[in-house]
Enzyme design. Structure first.
Site, short mmCIF file in Angstrom:
data_model
loop_
_atom_site.label_atom_id
_atom_site.label_comp_id
_atom_site.label_asym_id
_atom_site.label_seq_id
_atom_site.Cartn_x
_atom_site.Cartn_y
_atom_site.Cartn_z
N ASP A 31 -5.64 9.13 30.65
CA ASP A 31 -6.31 10.57 30.31
C ASP A 31 -7.34 10.80 31.36
O ASP A 31 -8.13 9.88 31.76
CB ASP A 31 -6.89 10.50 28.85
N ILE A 32 -7.08 11.96 32.10
CA ILE A 32 -8.06 12.17 33.23
C ILE A 32 -9.56 12.65 32.85
O ILE A 32 -10.32 12.64 33.67
CB ILE A 32 -7.36 13.41 33.96
N ASN A 88 -3.68 15.59 17.81
CA ASN A 88 -4.68 16.91 17.78
C ASN A 88 -3.44 17.90 17.51
O ASN A 88 -2.53 17.89 18.37
CB ASN A 88 -5.65 17.26 18.88
N GLY A 94 -8.86 20.40 18.70
CA GLY A 94 -9.08 19.99 20.17
C GLY A 94 -8.01 19.77 21.11
O GLY A 94 -7.88 19.31 22.18
N GLN A 95 -6.65 20.45 20.40
CA GLN A 95 -5.32 20.27 21.55
C GLN A 95 -5.61 21.35 22.48
O GLN A 95 -6.06 22.53 22.54
CB GLN A 95 -4.23 20.64 20.82
N HIS A 101 0.78 14.88 22.06
CA HIS A 101 0.54 13.49 22.81
C HIS A 101 -0.46 12.85 21.70
O HIS A 101 -1.11 13.48 20.87
CB HIS A 101 -0.34 13.85 23.88
#
Length: 118
Positions: A31-32, A88, A94-95, A101
């Site tokens: 995750d970035i 999510n 929070g998506q 994913h």
């Protein structure tokens, strides 16, 4: 014109990502914006916007995503102490990317409920 899906672009190799696993069904990458020392996303290679878009025939894919998460947790060194895996679904959950994913997070203690700071 619709904006291309960020995760579909990663699967296609048109956007760089720190990919840790890929097969014919899923791709996993760091995750970035990590929320834990280890934070990896497992995504289906096929575009599915939200969990609400799943069909009964997608059950094996979702199972494969979880089994992939288990293997990655071992490879990433977070299996023994525990890790969190979560989907999510929708804005209130929070998506932020409209391609399902599975978050795999570990490397620190995580409280419950999962409010900020936990």
């Amino acid at each position: 014109m619709n904006k291309p899906c960020l995760f579909c672009e990663i699967v296609a190799g048109r956007i760089d990502a720190d990919i840790v696993y890929q097969d014919d069904q899923v791709t996993a990458f760091h995750d970035i914006h990590p929320q834990a020392p280890v934070h990896v996303l497992v995504i289906p290679n096929r575009h599915i916007p939200t969990m609400l878009d799943l069909e009964p025939e997608d059950a094996p894919l979702i199972g494969h995503m979880h089994v992939t998460a288990k293997h990655l947790a071992h490879e990433l060194g977070i299996a023994d102490n525990g890790y969190r895996s979560i989907f999510n679904c929708g804005t209130a959950a929070g998506q932020t990317v409209w391609h399902i994913h599975l978050h795999i997070m570990g490397g620190r203690s995580m409280g419950w409920p999962p409010w900020p700071g936990n």
